[in-house]
Design an enzyme around this catalytic site. Structure first.
Site, mmCIF file in Angstrom:
data_model
loop_
_atom_site.group_PDB
_atom_site.id
_atom_site.type_symbol
_atom_site.label_atom_id
_atom_site.label_comp_id
_atom_site.label_asym_id
_atom_site.label_seq_id
_atom_site.Cartn_x
_atom_site.Cartn_y
_atom_site.Cartn_z
ATOM 1 N N ASP A 12 0.827 -1.208 0.000
ATOM 2 C CA ASP A 12 0.000 0.000 0.000
ATOM 3 C C ASP A 12 0.862 1.259 0.000
ATOM 4 O OD1 ASP A 12 -2.377 1.384 -0.045
ATOM 5 O OD2 ASP A 12 -2.697 1.273 2.118
ATOM 6 N N TRP A 17 2.727 8.097 -2.125
ATOM 7 C CA TRP A 17 4.154 8.293 -2.449
ATOM 8 C C TRP A 17 4.283 9.238 -3.638
ATOM 9 C CZ3 TRP A 17 7.144 7.507 -6.779
ATOM 10 C CH2 TRP A 17 8.543 7.450 -6.588
ATOM 11 N N GLU A 59 -12.242 -4.524 -4.581
ATOM 12 C CA GLU A 59 -12.682 -3.143 -4.350
ATOM 13 C C GLU A 59 -11.944 -2.149 -5.244
ATOM 14 O OE1 GLU A 59 -11.912 -5.336 -1.886
ATOM 15 O OE2 GLU A 59 -13.985 -5.658 -1.243
ATOM 16 N N ASN A 60 -10.728 -2.485 -5.663
ATOM 17 C CA ASN A 60 -9.944 -1.565 -6.492
ATOM 18 C C ASN A 60 -10.557 -1.339 -7.880
ATOM 19 O OD1 ASN A 60 -6.746 -2.718 -5.163
ATOM 20 N ND2 ASN A 60 -7.925 -0.929 -4.552
ATOM 21 N N ARG A 180 2.204 -4.935 6.035
ATOM 22 C CA ARG A 180 1.435 -3.895 5.345
ATOM 23 C C ARG A 180 2.262 -2.626 5.350
ATOM 24 N NH1 ARG A 180 -4.829 -2.571 4.601
ATOM 25 N NH2 ARG A 180 -4.509 -0.779 3.237
ATOM 26 N N GLU A 199 1.767 -13.376 12.004
ATOM 27 C CA GLU A 199 2.320 -12.241 12.738
ATOM 28 C C GLU A 199 2.116 -10.989 11.878
ATOM 29 O OE1 GLU A 199 3.623 -12.183 15.823
ATOM 30 O OE2 GLU A 199 3.034 -14.300 15.943
HETATM 31 C C1 IPE Z 1 -5.349 -2.799 -0.445
HETATM 32 O O1 IPE Z 1 -4.993 -1.461 -0.550
HETATM 33 C C2 IPE Z 1 -5.297 -3.466 -1.781
HETATM 34 C C3 IPE Z 1 -3.962 -3.619 -2.361
HETATM 35 C C4 IPE Z 1 -2.850 -3.302 -1.779
HETATM 36 C C5 IPE Z 1 -3.936 -4.197 -3.672
HETATM 37 P P1 IPE Z 1 -6.111 -0.322 -0.681
HETATM 38 O O2 IPE Z 1 -5.392 0.959 -0.789
HETATM 39 O O3 IPE Z 1 -7.048 -0.648 -1.781
HETATM 40 O O4 IPE Z 1 -6.865 -0.456 0.700
HETATM 41 P P2 IPE Z 1 -7.881 0.548 1.418
HETATM 42 O O5 IPE Z 1 -8.923 0.909 0.429
HETATM 43 O O6 IPE Z 1 -7.099 1.738 1.853
HETATM 44 O O7 IPE Z 1 -8.394 -0.218 2.592
HETATM 45 C C1 IPE Z 2 -1.423 0.300 -3.415
HETATM 46 O O1 IPE Z 2 -1.222 1.676 -3.391
HETATM 47 C C2 IPE Z 2 -1.637 -0.222 -4.820
HETATM 48 C C3 IPE Z 2 -3.010 -0.674 -5.088
HETATM 49 C C4 IPE Z 2 -3.986 -0.687 -4.230
HETATM 50 C C5 IPE Z 2 -3.299 -1.150 -6.425
HETATM 51 P P1 IPE Z 2 -2.436 2.684 -3.400
HETATM 52 O O2 IPE Z 2 -2.754 3.026 -4.809
HETATM 53 O O3 IPE Z 2 -3.568 2.175 -2.596
HETATM 54 O O4 IPE Z 2 -1.782 3.945 -2.669
HETATM 55 P P2 IPE Z 2 -2.506 4.921 -1.651
HETATM 56 O O5 IPE Z 2 -3.047 4.092 -0.550
HETATM 57 O O6 IPE Z 2 -3.570 5.635 -2.425
HETATM 58 O O7 IPE Z 2 -1.398 5.811 -1.203
HETATM 59 MG MG MG Z 3 -4.088 2.376 -0.633
#
Ligand code: IPE
Ligand code: IPE
Ligand code: MG
Length: 240
Positions: A12, A17, A59-60, A180, A199
């Site tokens: 994540d 970043w 969800e993505n 994470r 863990e």
């Molecule tokens: C979880 O990250 C999914 C992946 C890392 C692929 P998200 O950024 O989608 O999670 P939420 O929405 O903040 O919980």
């Molecule tokens: C994780 O990074 C990658 C995916 C979920 C695909 P994010 O895109 O969720 O990055 P943040 O959480 O918006 O910073």
């Molecule tokens: Mg994220």
């Protein structure tokens, strides 16, 4: 140092970043792909047997269309660029999730590399793609219900082992360590069943900055944890 057998990672923080650098979110995903390369290599070299990466959640799909398209293109490119690395180093590529929802070129590249690497034994690299833990559990329940309805299974035969055998992770050991990145304290629908006794390690470092030294710090901390599995510390110390 005791190294985890199975490491699962919620990668994540790519978007934050990038935004912190005034870049587009996709630039963060591209930098994150570099971390995937380095971490996969470091895990293999450390003797990790299974690495599972949360790459795209169910969800993505709700993200803006251009970000989803960019992620899918990046994934397709990754599979092409990493082909040699995977095949030359005995890595077996695996995927969990609703991969039928992926665009055809990604699906094709994925299937091809999974087939080509199927006999490799050094480490299994599982990409969780269009993955959701609840959907996976519901699907397992559905499979068991079908068997029961067909008279091939009695409800009292269902136990934890037979349930786990219907999950997409059947055959993999359970994750010992969940990492994470980027600080959020949640599971975001990742491996809900399988993480029961993992863990947990959360770092504020965003995924594009999570490289070998950060992985080693996580392993270091993992090595010092006492995993009691419900027993007392004294029982663990005595090996009971
Ligand atoms: C979880 O990250 C999914 C992946 C890392 C692929 P998200 O950024 O989608 O999670 P939420 O929405 O903040 O919980
Ligand atoms: C994780 O990074 C990658 C995916 C979920 C695909 P994010 O895109 O969720 O990055 P943040 O959480 O918006 O910073
Ligand atoms: Mg994220």
């Amino acid at each position: 140092m005791r190294v985890p057998e199975h490491v699962a990672i919620i990668m994540d923080g790519n978007g934050r970043w990038a935004q912190a650098r005034g870049l587009a979110r996709l630039a963060g995903h591209e930098a994150g792909a570099e971390s995937v390369r380095e971490i996969a290599r470091a895990c293999r070299e450390s003797g990790v047997r299974a690495l599972t990466l949360y790459s795209f959640s169910t969800e993505n799909w709700s993200r803006p269309g251009d970000e989803v398209a960019g992620l899918m293109a990046l994934l397709a490119r990754f599979l092409v660029q990493e082909r040699r690395e995977i095949l030359d180093h005995g890595i077996r590529l695996n995927a969990i999730g609703q991969t039928d929802r992926l665009p055809a070129p990604v699906r094709a590249a994925l299937t091809e590399l999974m087939t080509a690497s199927r006999h490799n034994q050094q480490m299994v690299l599982t990409l969780a793609l269009s993955y959701g833990g609840r959907a996976e559990i519901v699907e397992a329940a559905r499979k068991l219900a079908r068997k029961a309805a067909a008279g091939r299974l009695r409800p009292d035969q269902i136990d934890e082992a037979s349930f786990a055998a219907e999950l997409s992770t059947a055959g993999l050991p359970e994750p010992d360590l969940l990492i994470r990145t980027s600080g959020e304290l949640r599971l975001s629908n990742f491996l809900l069943w399988q993480l029961a006794y993992a863990e947990l390690y959360v770092t504020d470092v965003p995924w594009p900055d999570f490289r070998r030294p950060q992985l080693e710090a996580a392993f270091q901390q993992f090595g010092g944890r006492e995993r009691r599995f419900g027993k007392t510390g004294a029982q663990i110390a005595e090996g009971r």
